[in-house]
Design a protein around this motif. Structure first.
Motif, mmCIF file in Angstrom:
data_model
loop_
_atom_site.group_PDB
_atom_site.id
_atom_site.type_symbol
_atom_site.label_atom_id
_atom_site.label_comp_id
_atom_site.label_asym_id
_atom_site.label_seq_id
_atom_site.Cartn_x
_atom_site.Cartn_y
_atom_site.Cartn_z
ATOM 1 N N ARG A 83 0.824 -1.216 0.000
ATOM 2 C CA ARG A 83 0.000 0.000 0.000
ATOM 3 C C ARG A 83 0.859 1.268 0.000
ATOM 4 O O ARG A 83 0.468 2.288 -0.571
ATOM 5 N N ALA A 84 2.029 1.218 0.635
ATOM 6 C CA ALA A 84 2.891 2.405 0.692
ATOM 7 C C ALA A 84 3.621 2.651 -0.624
ATOM 8 O O ALA A 84 4.184 3.736 -0.825
ATOM 9 N N SER A 85 3.597 1.687 -1.518
ATOM 10 C CA SER A 85 4.297 1.796 -2.797
ATOM 11 C C SER A 85 3.827 3.002 -3.601
ATOM 12 O O SER A 85 2.650 3.377 -3.588
ATOM 13 N N ALA A 86 4.764 3.593 -4.330
ATOM 14 C CA ALA A 86 4.433 4.716 -5.207
ATOM 15 C C ALA A 86 3.556 4.293 -6.375
ATOM 16 O O ALA A 86 3.080 5.149 -7.128
ATOM 17 N N ARG A 87 3.314 3.006 -6.514
ATOM 18 C CA ARG A 87 2.378 2.542 -7.550
ATOM 19 C C ARG A 87 1.012 3.200 -7.366
ATOM 20 O O ARG A 87 0.289 3.450 -8.332
ATOM 21 N N GLU A 88 0.654 3.479 -6.100
ATOM 22 C CA GLU A 88 -0.634 4.121 -5.793
ATOM 23 C C GLU A 88 -0.805 5.442 -6.520
ATOM 24 O O GLU A 88 -1.934 5.873 -6.806
ATOM 25 N N GLN A 140 0.524 36.212 -8.675
ATOM 26 C CA GLN A 140 1.787 35.827 -9.292
ATOM 27 C C GLN A 140 1.801 34.318 -9.537
ATOM 28 O O GLN A 140 1.013 33.572 -8.924
ATOM 29 N N PRO A 141 2.688 33.814 -10.397
ATOM 30 C CA PRO A 141 2.791 32.362 -10.572
ATOM 31 C C PRO A 141 3.084 31.677 -9.238
ATOM 32 O O PRO A 141 3.931 32.141 -8.468
ATOM 33 N N ILE A 142 2.387 30.590 -8.970
ATOM 34 C CA ILE A 142 2.701 29.783 -7.792
ATOM 35 C C ILE A 142 3.918 28.935 -8.153
ATOM 36 O O ILE A 142 3.915 28.214 -9.150
ATOM 37 N N VAL A 143 4.970 29.035 -7.335
ATOM 38 C CA VAL A 143 6.205 28.296 -7.581
ATOM 39 C C VAL A 143 6.533 27.479 -6.336
ATOM 40 O O VAL A 143 6.735 28.028 -5.256
ATOM 41 N N LEU A 144 6.580 26.149 -6.502
ATOM 42 C CA LEU A 144 6.851 25.237 -5.399
ATOM 43 C C LEU A 144 8.036 24.355 -5.755
ATOM 44 O O LEU A 144 8.216 23.985 -6.916
ATOM 45 N N ARG A 145 8.822 24.033 -4.754
ATOM 46 C CA ARG A 145 10.001 23.205 -4.981
ATOM 47 C C ARG A 145 9.957 22.038 -4.003
ATOM 48 O O ARG A 145 9.703 22.233 -2.808
ATOM 49 N N ALA A 146 10.217 20.823 -4.488
ATOM 50 C CA ALA A 146 10.179 19.636 -3.636
ATOM 51 C C ALA A 146 11.463 18.840 -3.766
ATOM 52 O O ALA A 146 11.990 18.671 -4.868
ATOM 53 N N ALA A 147 11.969 18.389 -2.627
ATOM 54 C CA ALA A 147 13.180 17.571 -2.592
ATOM 55 C C ALA A 147 12.801 16.123 -2.348
ATOM 56 O O ALA A 147 12.077 15.805 -1.397
ATOM 57 N N MET A 148 13.281 15.253 -3.210
ATOM 58 C CA MET A 148 12.988 13.830 -3.117
ATOM 59 C C MET A 148 14.247 13.069 -2.715
ATOM 60 O O MET A 148 15.308 13.240 -3.331
ATOM 61 N N LYS A 149 14.138 12.254 -1.671
ATOM 62 C CA LYS A 149 15.296 11.465 -1.261
ATOM 63 C C LYS A 149 15.529 10.327 -2.255
ATOM 64 O O LYS A 149 14.620 9.966 -3.021
ATOM 65 N N ALA A 173 8.562 9.580 -0.645
ATOM 66 C CA ALA A 173 9.984 9.952 -0.666
ATOM 67 C C ALA A 173 10.239 11.451 -0.701
ATOM 68 O O ALA A 173 11.394 11.874 -0.771
ATOM 69 N N ILE A 174 9.192 12.282 -0.638
ATOM 70 C CA ILE A 174 9.416 13.726 -0.579
ATOM 71 C C ILE A 174 9.794 14.102 0.844
ATOM 72 O O ILE A 174 9.072 13.809 1.796
ATOM 73 N N LYS A 175 10.928 14.785 0.998
ATOM 74 C CA LYS A 175 11.446 15.130 2.319
ATOM 75 C C LYS A 175 11.552 16.633 2.560
ATOM 76 O O LYS A 175 11.863 17.059 3.674
ATOM 77 N N GLY A 176 11.312 17.444 1.549
ATOM 78 C CA GLY A 176 11.383 18.892 1.732
ATOM 79 C C GLY A 176 10.539 19.609 0.707
ATOM 80 O O GLY A 176 10.449 19.172 -0.452
ATOM 81 N N VAL A 177 9.881 20.695 1.124
ATOM 82 C CA VAL A 177 9.061 21.507 0.227
ATOM 83 C C VAL A 177 9.343 22.978 0.504
ATOM 84 O O VAL A 177 9.430 23.397 1.667
ATOM 85 N N GLU A 178 9.509 23.752 -0.552
ATOM 86 C CA GLU A 178 9.702 25.195 -0.439
ATOM 87 C C GLU A 178 8.642 25.929 -1.259
ATOM 88 O O GLU A 178 8.195 25.430 -2.291
ATOM 89 N N VAL A 179 8.269 27.110 -0.809
ATOM 90 C CA VAL A 179 7.396 28.002 -1.572
ATOM 91 C C VAL A 179 8.233 29.186 -2.021
ATOM 92 O O VAL A 179 8.894 29.841 -1.208
#
Length: 394
Positions: free
Chosen positions: A127-132, A297-306, A248-254
């Protein structure tokens, strides 16, 4: 206003999604969902999986089947139900599977077994698989179509894989999005993309994995979505939670995120100027959000994946059946999932923005929503009705 739930296991018969809150009258057919499903599998519009994507991407040919909420090619306003068959299920059905008793560091294996009391580690993995995210992607594609009917566009691109990074500061966002769909790694800088592929190739040779960073942008989002009245109504909270919900996402920035912590406040803000009747900003450090509300303004988001936790190279672990020290066993997986995760990130942003639009505009049909959406204030000076008189508020 818009709610999404999914069900299904990685190697079970199928994945299922139910999307509630889409207004009636939106043209929708199953084939409308295919482009995003293909991009999620391959990483780009080229439909070819990049070197380093999971071998399963060559096995699964994801096709969404609409089961409810759509009649005669249009949404009815009822919950939309869809399913995606797991073609790999045939290899598992009716076959005894070896016990899984060695948890892999970084996966759900150990935590899920503690939480649920499983007698095997596989239910947590399944169930935790990214296949979801295939089911999520299909449902979020409905949200993308809803936003497109209102003129809102959402896209993504990769800015880093391992130590290879792209410098996109001088490239306009529209150009980034156009170039990205021609790149198998979703990097608009072709030279940086070659360096990223080289890093992935080295990791594959070493039996290792790589993470990275991607950005998701939403264009032509009107000001005034979200709110600061409660913490969970802020668009920053909602968008951050949506991206953190991707495996696997470990960080998010706006916007400029953590970089803003290193500069003075007078340099960190976006000046407000007037050009004719229009309020404009010469910069977008805030990433389109101020006080949890969209500012036009454009919404700009940044995500860090381990790096993906499943590696060919073994990692130290314990066999929970006998307590002995051992090493992990390899389960088929990506060497690098960043380009594919970026596409899923788009979908999650579509879901949140669509929800915020419905919260702001309401309406039971797409025509009703569009009419209210078109009448939203867009940040012109004439939109304000401020009084210069002093006021006694308390």
């Amino acid at each position: 206003m818009i709610r999404l739930i999914t069900a299904g296991e990685s190697h079970g018969p199928a994945l299922v999604a139910i999307l509630e809150g889409i207004p009636a009258g939106l043209p929708l057919r199953a084939e409308d969902l295919q482009p995003d499903l293909l991009r999620r599998q391959g990483g780009s519009a080229s439909q070819a999986a990049y070197r380093g994507a999971s071998p399963r991407m060559h096995l699964e040919l994801d096709r969404a089947v609409l089961l409810g909420g759509v009649m005669n090619g249009k949404t009815t306003g009822a919950p939309i139900a869809l399913t995606i068959e797991n073609l790999d299920h045939g290899k598992w059905k009716g076959r005894a599977v070896d016990a899984m008793t060695v948890p892999r560091p970084g996966h759900a294996d150990l935590a899920a077994a503690i939480k649920y009391g499983y007698d095997d580690l596989r239910p947590g993995l399944e169930r935790a698989s990214a296949r979801e995210t295939a089911a999520r992607m299909a449902a979020c594609s409905v949200c993308r179509k809803f936003l497109a009917a209102l003129g809102i566009r959402v896209g993504s691109y990769v800015v880093r894989i391992g130590s290879a990074a792209a410098d996109l500061a001088a490239m306009p966002i529209a150009e980034r999005l156009e170039r990205t769909e021609q790149s198998v790694l979703r990097c608009p800088d072709s030279a940086a993309g070659e360096r990223m592929q080289a890093e992935i190739d080295r990791a594959m040779k070493a039996g290792d994995t790589l993470g990275g960073v991607f950005e998701v942008v939403a264009l032509d989002v009107p000001p005034g979505l979200g709110g600061y009245g409660q913490w969970d109504r802020r668009m920053s909270s909602r968008l951050g939670a949506a991206l953190f919900g991707i495996p696997a996402i470990k960080g998010v920035e706006v916007g400029d995120g953590f970089e803003l912590a290193a500069i003075p406040g007078t340099q960190a803000q976006d000046p407000i100027r007037l050009e004719g009747d229009r309020i404009v900003r010469p910069s977008n450090h805030a990433g389109g959000l101020e006080a949890g509300i969209t500012n036009g303004q454009p919404i700009v988001l940044r995500a860090a994946m381990k790096p993906i936790a499943t590696t060919i190279a073994p990692q130290e672990s314990v066999d929970l059946a006998d307590g002995g020290k051992t090493e992990t066993h390899y389960e088929r997986s990506d060497f690098c999932a960043v380009p594919r995760a970026a596409v899923v990130g788009e979908g999650m942003v579509c879901l949140v923005v669509a929800d915020a639009v419905m919260e702001k505009c309401g309406g039971d049909s797409i025509d009703e929503v569009r009419d209210r959406f078109d009448r939203l204030p867009r940040g012109k000076r004439s939109d304000f009705h401020l009084s210069p008189d002093p006021k006694n508020f308390w």
